[in-house]
Design an enzyme around this catalytic site. Sequence first.
Site, mmCIF file in Angstrom:
data_model
loop_
_atom_site.group_PDB
_atom_site.id
_atom_site.type_symbol
_atom_site.label_atom_id
_atom_site.label_comp_id
_atom_site.label_asym_id
_atom_site.label_seq_id
_atom_site.Cartn_x
_atom_site.Cartn_y
_atom_site.Cartn_z
ATOM 1 N N ALA A 1 -4.926 -1.924 -1.972
ATOM 2 C CA ALA A 1 -5.057 -3.338 -1.592
ATOM 3 C C ALA A 1 -5.301 -4.266 -2.773
ATOM 4 O O ALA A 1 -5.413 -5.480 -2.579
ATOM 5 C CB ALA A 1 -6.192 -3.492 -0.585
ATOM 6 N N TYR B 1 9.640 9.508 -7.053
ATOM 7 C CA TYR B 1 9.322 8.444 -6.088
ATOM 8 C C TYR B 1 10.154 8.598 -4.818
ATOM 9 O O TYR B 1 9.616 8.557 -3.705
ATOM 10 C CB TYR B 1 9.579 7.073 -6.723
ATOM 11 C CG TYR B 1 9.288 5.915 -5.799
ATOM 12 C CD1 TYR B 1 7.997 5.416 -5.667
ATOM 13 C CD2 TYR B 1 10.305 5.312 -5.065
ATOM 14 C CE1 TYR B 1 7.719 4.355 -4.819
ATOM 15 C CE2 TYR B 1 10.039 4.251 -4.208
ATOM 16 C CZ TYR B 1 8.747 3.775 -4.094
ATOM 17 O OH TYR B 1 8.481 2.730 -3.242
ATOM 18 N N ILE C 1 11.386 -5.765 -2.856
ATOM 19 C CA ILE C 1 10.485 -6.880 -2.622
ATOM 20 C C ILE C 1 9.993 -7.416 -3.969
ATOM 21 O O ILE C 1 9.617 -6.646 -4.855
ATOM 22 C CB ILE C 1 9.273 -6.450 -1.770
ATOM 23 C CG1 ILE C 1 9.722 -5.780 -0.465
ATOM 24 C CG2 ILE C 1 8.369 -7.652 -1.489
ATOM 25 C CD1 ILE C 1 10.462 -6.667 0.501
#
Length: 253
Positions: A17, A159, A192
Amino acid sequence: MAGLFDVSKETILVTGASQGLGRQFARVLSAHGAAVVLAARQTAKLKSLEDEICGQGGRAVAVQMDVTDTASIGKAIDSAEAALGPVSVLINNAGIAVEKPAVDQTEADWDSVINANLKGAYFTATEMARRMIARKQEGNIVNIASVLGFGVMKFLSPYTISKAGIIQATKVMALELAGNRIRVNALAPGYIDTEMNHDFWATPAGEKLTKRIPQRRIGAESDLDGAILLLASSASRYMTGSVITVDGGFLLT
């Protein structure tokens, strides 16, 4: 219909976060009423986000968690639940990438990515599930996968392997935990724009990649808000084992 996406009765733990998507997830879930546990290794950034959310009238607590250390996972959840009560929703977001050709990836590279993205996510989810089962509590686990768990690109082999594993882990956990009233779904973002990769999109390579996306643009962090609210709320109450892609059509290419 607004109540369908209500998370005001939820205590939601967000791993990773301190920045990027995890920070955005925490902000949007808090804005919709959730109490949020902010978990990551970088506590300074977490404290800043905690202050921001609480300053806006939200409920948040920052806890240090290293998802590659199972003892750290349990200790962090203990601290979170002491502060905000039982966690009802896990947003399993922490992860990293090492960008190199496969033949140049070292064992250390492999271990760092797989331990954070796959092992860490798996053991965070199972620790959370054990607690939910012990409390006979209805629960919700949202794993953050990637479109690269379905398709691949060069130079990101550990990944892509880790994210394919997350998709499979989501399905098997969903199957095993459904009888305990615990749902497990995944969100698979496409490309993104975050603070970590922002400069790349202005390079020739970034512009070339953008042109491969049918919508001809890179996603914004806020483009994931609707999907994370769907999966975190009772709006998805009959969904488990599902993987939602939010990628501007990238996988279609």
